[in-house]
Design a protein around this motif. Structure first.
Motif, PDB file in Angstrom:
ATOM      1  N   LEU A   1       0.824  -1.206   0.000  1.00  0.00           N
ATOM      2  CA  LEU A   1       0.000   0.000   0.000  1.00  0.00           C
ATOM      3  C   LEU A   1       0.865   1.266   0.000  1.00  0.00           C
ATOM      4  N   ALA A   2       1.877   1.290   0.867  1.00  0.00           N
ATOM      5  CA  ALA A   2       2.745   2.468   0.948  1.00  0.00           C
ATOM      6  C   ALA A   2       3.506   2.675  -0.353  1.00  0.00           C
ATOM      7  N   GLY A   3       4.044   1.598  -0.891  1.00  0.00           N
ATOM      8  CA  GLY A   3       4.830   1.707  -2.109  1.00  0.00           C
ATOM      9  C   GLY A   3       4.013   2.156  -3.298  1.00  0.00           C
ATOM     10  N   ARG A   4       2.846   1.584  -3.471  1.00  0.00           N
ATOM     11  CA  ARG A   4       1.999   1.958  -4.609  1.00  0.00           C
ATOM     12  C   ARG A   4       1.537   3.405  -4.500  1.00  0.00           C
ATOM     13  N   ARG A   5       1.128   3.816  -3.301  1.00  0.00           N
ATOM     14  CA  ARG A   5       0.682   5.192  -3.116  1.00  0.00           C
ATOM     15  C   ARG A   5       1.828   6.176  -3.368  1.00  0.00           C
ATOM     16  N   ALA A   6       3.001   5.874  -2.831  1.00  0.00           N
ATOM     17  CA  ALA A   6       4.132   6.785  -2.992  1.00  0.00           C
ATOM     18  C   ALA A   6       4.570   6.873  -4.448  1.00  0.00           C
ATOM     19  N   LEU A   7       4.681   5.747  -5.117  1.00  0.00           N
ATOM     20  CA  LEU A   7       5.120   5.748  -6.513  1.00  0.00           C
ATOM     21  C   LEU A   7       4.094   6.426  -7.416  1.00  0.00           C
ATOM     22  N   ASP A   8       2.812   6.189  -7.151  1.00  0.00           N
ATOM     23  CA  ASP A   8       1.769   6.844  -7.948  1.00  0.00           C
ATOM     24  C   ASP A   8       1.834   8.358  -7.791  1.00  0.00           C
ATOM     25  N   GLN A   9       1.981   8.823  -6.562  1.00  0.00           N
ATOM     26  CA  GLN A   9       2.014  10.262  -6.319  1.00  0.00           C
ATOM     27  C   GLN A   9       3.251  10.904  -6.939  1.00  0.00           C
ATOM     28  N   LEU A  10       4.377  10.243  -6.847  1.00  0.00           N
ATOM     29  CA  LEU A  10       5.594  10.795  -7.441  1.00  0.00           C
ATOM     30  C   LEU A  10       5.479  10.882  -8.960  1.00  0.00           C
ATOM     31  N   GLU A  11       4.794   9.937  -9.547  1.00  0.00           N
ATOM     32  CA  GLU A  11       4.597   9.971 -10.994  1.00  0.00           C
ATOM     33  C   GLU A  11       3.635  11.080 -11.395  1.00  0.00           C
ATOM     34  N   GLN A  12       2.554  11.234 -10.628  1.00  0.00           N
ATOM     35  CA  GLN A  12       1.546  12.228 -10.972  1.00  0.00           C
ATOM     36  C   GLN A  12       1.987  13.652 -10.637  1.00  0.00           C
ATOM     37  N   ARG A  13       2.837  13.802  -9.625  1.00  0.00           N
ATOM     38  CA  ARG A  13       3.229  15.137  -9.162  1.00  0.00           C
ATOM     39  C   ARG A  13       4.719  15.388  -9.404  1.00  0.00           C
ATOM     40  N   ARG A  14       5.191  14.905 -10.534  1.00  0.00           N
ATOM     41  CA  ARG A  14       6.601  15.056 -10.880  1.00  0.00           C
ATOM     42  C   ARG A  14       7.009  16.528 -10.937  1.00  0.00           C
ATOM     43  N   GLY A  15       6.104  17.365 -11.418  1.00  0.00           N
ATOM     44  CA  GLY A  15       6.412  18.790 -11.516  1.00  0.00           C
ATOM     45  C   GLY A  15       6.676  19.410 -10.151  1.00  0.00           C
ATOM     46  N   GLU A  16       5.968  18.970  -9.114  1.00  0.00           N
ATOM     47  CA  GLU A  16       6.190  19.505  -7.778  1.00  0.00           C
ATOM     48  C   GLU A  16       7.559  19.107  -7.244  1.00  0.00           C
ATOM     49  N   VAL A  17       7.987  17.899  -7.555  1.00  0.00           N
ATOM     50  CA  VAL A  17       9.322  17.463  -7.145  1.00  0.00           C
ATOM     51  C   VAL A  17      10.383  18.331  -7.813  1.00  0.00           C
ATOM     52  N   GLU A  18      10.220  18.570  -9.107  1.00  0.00           N
ATOM     53  CA  GLU A  18      11.183  19.397  -9.829  1.00  0.00           C
ATOM     54  C   GLU A  18      11.173  20.832  -9.317  1.00  0.00           C
ATOM     55  N   ALA A  19       9.985  21.338  -8.953  1.00  0.00           N
ATOM     56  CA  ALA A  19       9.898  22.697  -8.415  1.00  0.00           C
ATOM     57  C   ALA A  19      10.608  22.795  -7.065  1.00  0.00           C
ATOM     58  N   ALA A  20      10.440  21.773  -6.218  1.00  0.00           N
ATOM     59  CA  ALA A  20      11.111  21.770  -4.922  1.00  0.00           C
ATOM     60  C   ALA A  20      12.624  21.734  -5.088  1.00  0.00           C
ATOM     61  N   MET A  21      13.102  20.966  -6.048  1.00  0.00           N
ATOM     62  CA  MET A  21      14.542  20.909  -6.305  1.00  0.00           C
ATOM     63  C   MET A  21      15.046  22.251  -6.825  1.00  0.00           C
ATOM     64  N   ALA A  22      14.220  22.937  -7.613  1.00  0.00           N
ATOM     65  CA  ALA A  22      14.613  24.256  -8.107  1.00  0.00           C
ATOM     66  C   ALA A  22      14.738  25.262  -6.973  1.00  0.00           C
ATOM     67  N   LEU A  23      14.023  25.012  -5.875  1.00  0.00           N
ATOM     68  CA  LEU A  23      14.096  25.892  -4.709  1.00  0.00           C
ATOM     69  C   LEU A  23      15.236  25.528  -3.766  1.00  0.00           C
ATOM     70  N   GLY A  24      15.979  24.480  -4.108  1.00  0.00           N
ATOM     71  CA  GLY A  24      17.135  24.121  -3.298  1.00  0.00           C
ATOM     72  C   GLY A  24      17.028  22.832  -2.529  1.00  0.00           C
ATOM     73  N   PHE A  25      15.909  22.115  -2.659  1.00  0.00           N
ATOM     74  CA  PHE A  25      15.765  20.838  -1.978  1.00  0.00           C
ATOM     75  C   PHE A  25      16.671  19.802  -2.633  1.00  0.00           C
ATOM     76  N   PHE A  26      17.228  18.909  -1.825  1.00  0.00           N
ATOM     77  CA  PHE A  26      17.923  17.751  -2.381  1.00  0.00           C
ATOM     78  C   PHE A  26      16.887  16.822  -3.003  1.00  0.00           C
ATOM     79  N   ASP A  27      17.336  15.984  -3.937  1.00  0.00           N
ATOM     80  CA  ASP A  27      16.429  15.080  -4.641  1.00  0.00           C
ATOM     81  C   ASP A  27      15.660  14.204  -3.660  1.00  0.00           C
ATOM     82  N   ARG A  28      16.348  13.632  -2.683  1.00  0.00           N
ATOM     83  CA  ARG A  28      15.698  12.754  -1.713  1.00  0.00           C
ATOM     84  C   ARG A  28      14.643  13.506  -0.913  1.00  0.00           C
ATOM     85  N   ASP A  29      14.963  14.720  -0.481  1.00  0.00           N
ATOM     86  CA  ASP A  29      14.031  15.497   0.335  1.00  0.00           C
ATOM     87  C   ASP A  29      12.815  15.944  -0.471  1.00  0.00           C
TER      88      ASP A  29
END
Length: 268
Positions: A151-179
């Motif tokens: 359940l945790a893995g599927r939810r996390a992977l689905d969200q990361l796929e759907q919200r990829r732009g938010e991850v990239e935006a956070a990295m543009a603000l200085g977040f490390f990839d993991r964070d």
């Protein structure tokens, strides 16, 4: 025949017919209401899985019934049985999360909570090194960790796929990839803890879980059965919390991931 034996379901043709009917109902409802991931393309996907799961369960339990006596009377048999249980759980969880080579890393969240808990039980003497006790307790814990990991893995992977732009935006603000990935994956994955929480909150009010009922049928007092069930529920919450935490960490660090989907442009 003892009272506990008389209280159990009789193994006869009536039980067999009822099981077939219930399995057909489960598959039929899934087919009629198109309860499949890709319902528009393959409405028979989930119904087929339900039928296969039911038949597999019957075959597997028949085999287990034949070998359980050998497994519980020999240390080597006990160890082999537990290893098989764990291996099947790892493969099942891995197959549910990804189709690439990282599937085997699901062994980490499954083992991280189960192994320390079972070890503590053995070292403290609360559980003897006997198959009839160790196998069901370990099986319950592995099953709980399996559910939480999937359940945790599927939810996390689905969200990361759907919200990829938010991850990239956070990295543009200085977040490390993991964070950056963790900010998306962690809240989604935490939903995997809800089934265990709800089961613990409603125990005795909505449901009487298997460990409690089984001990009562075996002749234990209600107080002893209740204490055993309480331990199982709390141990499950601990095991599942650890499984979710490790799963999210593996996903945030890109150790456990899905194959990249090929992007196709418009036809020329």
């Amino acid at each position: 025949m003892t009272l506990s034996a008389r209280s159990l379901l009789p193994v006869n043709i009536t039980l067999g017919v009822l099981l077939v009917v219930l399995l057909a109902v489960a598959a039929g409802v899934a087919w009629f209401f198109r309860l499949s991931p890709d319902s528009s393309d393959s409405p028979a996907g989930r119904p087929r899985e339900i039928l296969v799961a039911g038949v597999r369960a019957a075959a597997q339990l028949a085999v287990v019934s034949l070998i359980i006596t050998w497994a519980v009377t020999r240390v080597a048999g006990l160890a082999a049985f537990l290893v098989v249980m764990f291996t099947v759980a790892v493969r099942t969880a891995g197959r549910r999360l990804t189709s690439n080579h990282t599937w085997w890393l699901t062994a980490a969240p499954l083992a991280a909570g189960v192994v320390p808990t079972v070890t503590a039980l053995l070292l403290t003497g609360l559980v003897p090194l006997k198959g009839l006790v160790l196998i069901p307790i370990t099986g319950i814990l592995i099953g709980g960790a399996l559910t939480a990991t999937v359940l945790a893995g599927r939810r996390a992977l689905d969200q990361l796929e759907q919200r990829r732009g938010e991850v990239e935006a956070a990295m543009a603000l200085g977040f490390f990839d993991r964070d950056a990935r963790m900010e998306i994956a962690r809240p989604a994955a935490s939903d995997a803890l809800l089934p265990g929480l709800d089961q613990t909150r409603t125990v005795g009010l909505v449901t009487l879980p298997g460990a409690f009922v089984g001990m009562l049928l075996g002749g234990a007092s209600p107080m002893t059965a209740g204490a055993a069930q309480l331990f199982v529920l709390i141990a499950l919450m601990a095991v599942q919390a650890v499984a979710v935490a490790v799963t999210v960490e593996l996903i945030a660090r890109r150790r456990l991931f899905r194959p990249a989907r090929a992007e196709t442009g418009p036809a020329s």
